[in-house]
Each structure stands twice: as C-alpha cells, then as structure tokens.
Enzyme design. Structure first.
Site, mmCIF file in Angstrom:
data_model
loop_
_atom_site.group_PDB
_atom_site.id
_atom_site.type_symbol
_atom_site.label_atom_id
_atom_site.label_comp_id
_atom_site.label_asym_id
_atom_site.label_seq_id
_atom_site.Cartn_x
_atom_site.Cartn_y
_atom_site.Cartn_z
ATOM 1 N N HIS A 85 -10.215 1.910 0.038
ATOM 2 C CA HIS A 85 -8.742 1.527 0.626
ATOM 3 C C HIS A 85 -7.623 1.964 1.006
ATOM 4 O O HIS A 85 -6.900 2.734 1.522
ATOM 5 C CB HIS A 85 -9.098 0.292 0.318
ATOM 6 C CG HIS A 85 -9.067 -1.121 0.633
ATOM 7 N ND1 HIS A 85 -9.921 -1.164 2.086
ATOM 8 C CD2 HIS A 85 -10.560 -1.973 -0.187
ATOM 9 C CE1 HIS A 85 -10.924 -1.961 1.782
ATOM 10 N NE2 HIS A 85 -11.061 -2.894 0.934
ATOM 11 N N ASP A 142 -10.359 1.906 -8.452
ATOM 12 C CA ASP A 142 -9.999 0.867 -8.109
ATOM 13 C C ASP A 142 -9.800 0.911 -6.419
ATOM 14 O O ASP A 142 -9.377 1.505 -5.807
ATOM 15 C CB ASP A 142 -9.069 0.003 -8.450
ATOM 16 C CG ASP A 142 -8.317 -1.739 -7.855
ATOM 17 O OD1 ASP A 142 -9.304 -2.706 -7.867
ATOM 18 O OD2 ASP A 142 -7.415 -1.727 -6.837
ATOM 19 N N GLU A 183 -14.754 1.943 -7.013
ATOM 20 C CA GLU A 183 -14.840 0.490 -6.654
ATOM 21 C C GLU A 183 -15.169 1.451 -5.185
ATOM 22 O O GLU A 183 -14.190 0.772 -4.178
ATOM 23 C CB GLU A 183 -14.158 -0.744 -6.848
ATOM 24 C CG GLU A 183 -13.895 -1.967 -5.682
ATOM 25 C CD GLU A 183 -13.623 -2.602 -6.057
ATOM 26 O OE1 GLU A 183 -13.668 -3.904 -6.389
ATOM 27 O OE2 GLU A 183 -11.902 -2.435 -6.021
ATOM 28 N N ASP A 188 0.941 -0.864 0.213
ATOM 29 C CA ASP A 188 0.545 0.059 0.247
ATOM 30 C C ASP A 188 0.696 1.112 0.143
ATOM 31 O O ASP A 188 1.976 1.459 0.527
ATOM 32 C CB ASP A 188 -1.259 0.017 1.355
ATOM 33 C CG ASP A 188 -2.841 -0.622 1.111
ATOM 34 O OD1 ASP A 188 -1.868 -2.066 0.421
ATOM 35 O OD2 ASP A 188 -2.912 -0.220 1.342
#
Length: 525
Positions: free
Chosen positions: A233, A229, A274, A199
């Site tokens: 997150h 995408d 998303e 990440d």
C-alpha cells in the site's frame, strides 16, 4: 514526544544508495558495537513465532504484557523449537494494537523501556533466536509530530503527506474499502486505512530518507529485520488501483531502495512483507526486493483442505510460489502461515476440530519457506472478529487469573483451563507437543527446511503428497486428510523404503505400501 527529523539519517542518493549509506552510518545511540547476531549452536528450524506483546505475559502486575514478559518466556519458545520472533508493534501509539505510530525510535512505555528491549534482544540472541519487529511505515498516527506539523501548509512536513487537489474525487474508495480522503482544517488528506492513519507520500525524498533512517536505527540496535506492514500500500491507495502494474512497480522499486539503504547497517536483514494478494502472480513481484511475503492464498487452501478433508489445490499454490522464489535466487523462500492477528484464528475456522488442526499444523511445518506460527496457535486458542477478540491473552496457566496472565481484555473464548501451556505441556498427545514434534522435525531434517518442492501423485484427493529434496537428502511427505486409514502403494523405483517420522504410532511401511491412519502424516526416506 520529541520531534524526529531526517537529520540523523544518511543522505538519500538512489543511484548509489549502498555506497553512500555505508560511509554515512549513524552513530550508535548506546555507544557500543552492534549486538551479536543469533548463535547457531544447533540446527535452526526456520520457524517464526508472532507475539502480541500486550497479550503475552505480564511481569509487573498491571495486566498488560510487556517486553520483560517476552524475555521471561524465551525458554518456552526455545523448547517449542522456534528460532525467530516477530513482535507486533512496540512503538508508542494511541491505540491498543500499535499500528498508528507516534514515535518510530522509541518503545511504548506500557511495554517497558529501551533497556528492556535491548535485554530481550541480547537474551534471544544468546539462545540462537532472531528478532524482527513490525515496521509500520505506510502511514503514521494522526498524532505523530510530523502530521501535526503538516497541518501548516508552510511547514516542510506538509509535503510528507498526500493532500487532495482541486480535481480529487473526495468520495473515492480506498484500496482497503473505506473512504480514501479525510477532512481536516478545510483540506482533505489521504488515509487508506482510517483517518487516524494518514498515509505518507513516498514521492517526497525526505520521507524515503527518514524511513531508511528508521530502519537503520533498529538494525543498529540489533534487530534482525522487519515485518513490513501494508507492504503493497505504499503506492496502492485506491480501490481503482487494484491490479494496476504501475502501482506494483512503484511499490517494488521503493522496497528495493529500502533494502539498499539498510545494507550499511545489516546487509542480511530479513524482510518479510504483508502483501494481501490471492494468487502467485500477485505475490511474485514482491519476492524480488523482499526475502519473503506472507502466503495468504496458501493459508486459505491449507485450511479449506483440512476442513473439507480433500485437497483444495495446496500444491497448485505452493509450486508456483516455489518457482518464483527460485527465479529470484531464494530457493528456500516463502512465509507460510495458518492465521494471524487480522484473521479469525485457525482453530475457530475449523470449528474447534482438533483432528483437522493437527493435520493443518503438519502441512504448514513440512512445506517450503520459513513458517510463521501465531501465538497460542500451538495450544488451539480460538478467536473470531472483531479484531480485539483475535488477540486475546495467551493462556499460560489453567487459572486465567494466575500471576503472569494478561488481563488487557476480557476473554470471549479459551476460558477453559485445558487450553493452556500448563495443561498441555506434560501431555505427550497434546497439540502443543505435536507442534514441538513437527518443529523439531524441521530442525533435524535439512530437506524439510531447505529442500526443493516437487509434487507426488498419490492418486487420492484425500492424500496430499510431495517430495522435499536437497543434494544430500530426499524425503517423501504424505498427509492423510481424511478420517479413514489410507494405503499408498510405492514402486521400488521411487526409492522410498524407510519410514522416518510419523504423527501416528499406527503408520507403517509394509512391502512397498505406506499404511497411514486417519489424520496422520508421515515422512519417508
């Protein structure tokens, strides 16, 4: 692979992002003006089509789909009526799927060249079709030059990723259910999805600057926007953070800043995220910075409703989402869909029942927003987990070994020739031609594309009814979920006196009653 640095990006100043970026736009890499935007010679349908390039169409005989294959099949997509393409990742990557990028400003050589990509954009735009690409910026590949450099704590790129401190819980579960921390060189780094996908740390200004630069790079080439995408997150890293409003707020703030940063290249860039939430409340915050978010809860309700032949709360999801978009100033927003590359294909979830599939398609393509169709859905392709089996070759011909068919993996489903464009194209009763019909309804009836959504009480849980209205047009849409003919009484005061469209020749309006055959849908004016 050449190493990318933020040097080609604009100076990142959050307080005045749009103004600064407007004065510091990077030079075009091909020396030309930005390619023309999509032509609009005919009314748009507002329908998008998701393509996995590897599985689509092979023009060089190596068995792998390529960008020239997408270009070769644009006329097929045009005949279907879609006016937007979403290309799953096209960047270089060590994986077959591409969701671990090693170079954000290049094309996967298995798919072709940058010249092939520019040609695809030009040909799509000639046909009035938009093109968005998957932007995978929550994480990089562990083989990306940035991450390789980050292994040295003295390198500036070390701060581009998240490393465990002395108090970190190295056994923590990530937001996606796997291990959050991964060992490397005596340290641990954060990888929410897998260890191969470290990440990025968006609290590092250089990361933000670099990713705005990546977005602008593709917009300047002519891309019309991005599918974002893992949009939730960026800051949602651990299982313990689900429902944490602080993580949501930081995600939303980043996407607001990202949109502002793109404005100098294309202020109208389409951004769809998303966001895998299960309620309108979970999706609504992302409606502010993005044009749309994929409506995962609606997909579940659509499929369960047609499968059970009973309304399972379709409007209970659709109406609050319509209100959320209206509050954000995008009354025609939402990104409804039935399935995508991460989910069991809808025809498999319906156990191959073509009657249920036809009703699901009619629901999808008459609800608000800009619907997304997963490649092959219009043929009834099937596919169950594991993931590669959800992304099997598109079937163009009755023969699976015909020229152009991809062979990137063996077929586990869809082996029969009837599930192919060749078999269904000329059959007026085929699923393919039903999709064509429904998509052209959207193009021909403005209220189906742009109208407000309101519930309509049909008095029967096996009927789903709603109105779609613009200032110039008001429509009543009715779906019969059941295997029996249904009758819907209509009062003269309701004003629906003309049957405009139906998926069944047996549908009729008779003395104020709509007669709707089994599994049929109708539109009244």
């Amino acid at each position: 692979m050449r190493k990318r640095t933020p040097a080609r990006s604009c100076l990142w100043l959050l307080a005045s992002a749009a103004l600064v970026l407007a004065s510091a736009a990077p030079a075009r890499q091909d020396g030309g003006a930005r390619p023309d935007a999509p032509a609009t010679a005919q009314p748009p349908s507002g329908v998008w089509y998701e393509i996995f390039v590897r599985a689509w169409y092979d023009t060089d005989g190596d068995g792998i789909g390529d960008l020239n294959g997408v270009t070769a099949k644009l006329d097929y997509l045009k005949s279907l009526g879609v006016d937007g393409l979403w290309l799953m990742p096209v960047n270089p990557s060590p994986s077959y799927h591409g969701y671990d990028v090693t170079d954000y400003e290049a094309i996967n050589p298995q798919y072709g060249s940058m010249a092939d990509f520019r040609r695809l954009l030009a040909e799509a735009h000639k046909r009035g079709m938009r093109v968005i690409i998957d932007l995978v910026i929550n994480h990089t590949s562990d083989r990306h030059p940035w991450f390789q450099a980050a292994r040295d704590p003295a390198d500036p790129h070390h701060r581009w990723y998240t490393w465990a401190g002395t108090r970190a819980d190295l056994g923590a579960v990530s937001a996606t259910g796997g291990p959050a921390w991964h060992a490397l060189d005596g340290r641990h780094y954060l990888g929410v999805f897998t260890g191969e996908m470290p990440d990025l740390d968006y609290d590092t200004p250089a990361v933000r600057e670099a990713m705005v630069g990546v977005g602008r790079y593709w917009l300047d080439l002519g891309v019309d926007g991005f599918r974002l995408d893992a949009a939730q997150h960026i800051y949602l890293d651990f299982q313990s953070q689900w429902g944490d409003p602080r993580a949501v707020a930081k995600n939303v703030r980043w996407w607001q800043d990202f949109r502002a940063g793109l404005a100098a290249s294309n202020p109208r860039a389409y951004l769809v995220g998303e966001v895998t939430q299960d309620s309108p409340a979970g999706l609504a915050p992302y409606v502010r910075p993005l044009d749309a978010v994929f409506d995962f809860p609606l997909a579940v309700r659509l499929i369960e409703s047609v499968k059970q032949e009973r309304d399972r709360g379709i409007l209970a999801q659709a109406l609050p989402m319509a209100a959320a978009y209206a509050a954000a100033g995008r009354a025609t927003g939402d990104a409804p869909f039935l399935s995508n590359h991460d989910q069991e294909r809808v025809m498999s979830r319906l156990q191959g029942d073509a009657r249920h599939m036809r009703v699901a398609a009619a629901l999808l393509l008459t609800l608000p927003g800009e619907p997304f169709v997963y490649y092959g859905e219009e043929l009834g392709l099937q596919g169950k987990k594991p993931d590669p089996d959800l992304r099997e070759p598109m079937r163009w011909n009755r023969r699976a070994d015909a020229p152009g068919e991809t062979r990137w993996k063996p077929l586990t489903a869809n082996r029969g020739g009837d599930v192919s464009v060749e078999a269904q194209d000329a059959d007026p009763r085929s699923l393919l031609n039903l999709y064509r019909t429904l998509i052209h309804w959207r193009a021909g009836l403005p209220a189906l594309r742009e109208g407000d959504l309101h519930g309509f009480d049909a008095g029967d849980p096996q009927l789903v009814a709603y109105t779609r209205a613009t200032p110039g047009q008001k429509l009543l849409v009715v779906h019969n979920l059941s295997g029996r003919a249904k009758t819907l009484p209509l009062a003269p005061t309701q004003g629906f006196a003309e049957l405009l469209r139906s998926t069944s020749a047996g549908a009729r309006l008779d003395h104020g009653r709509l007669l709707l055959p089994a599994y049929a849908s109708a539109v009244l004016r």
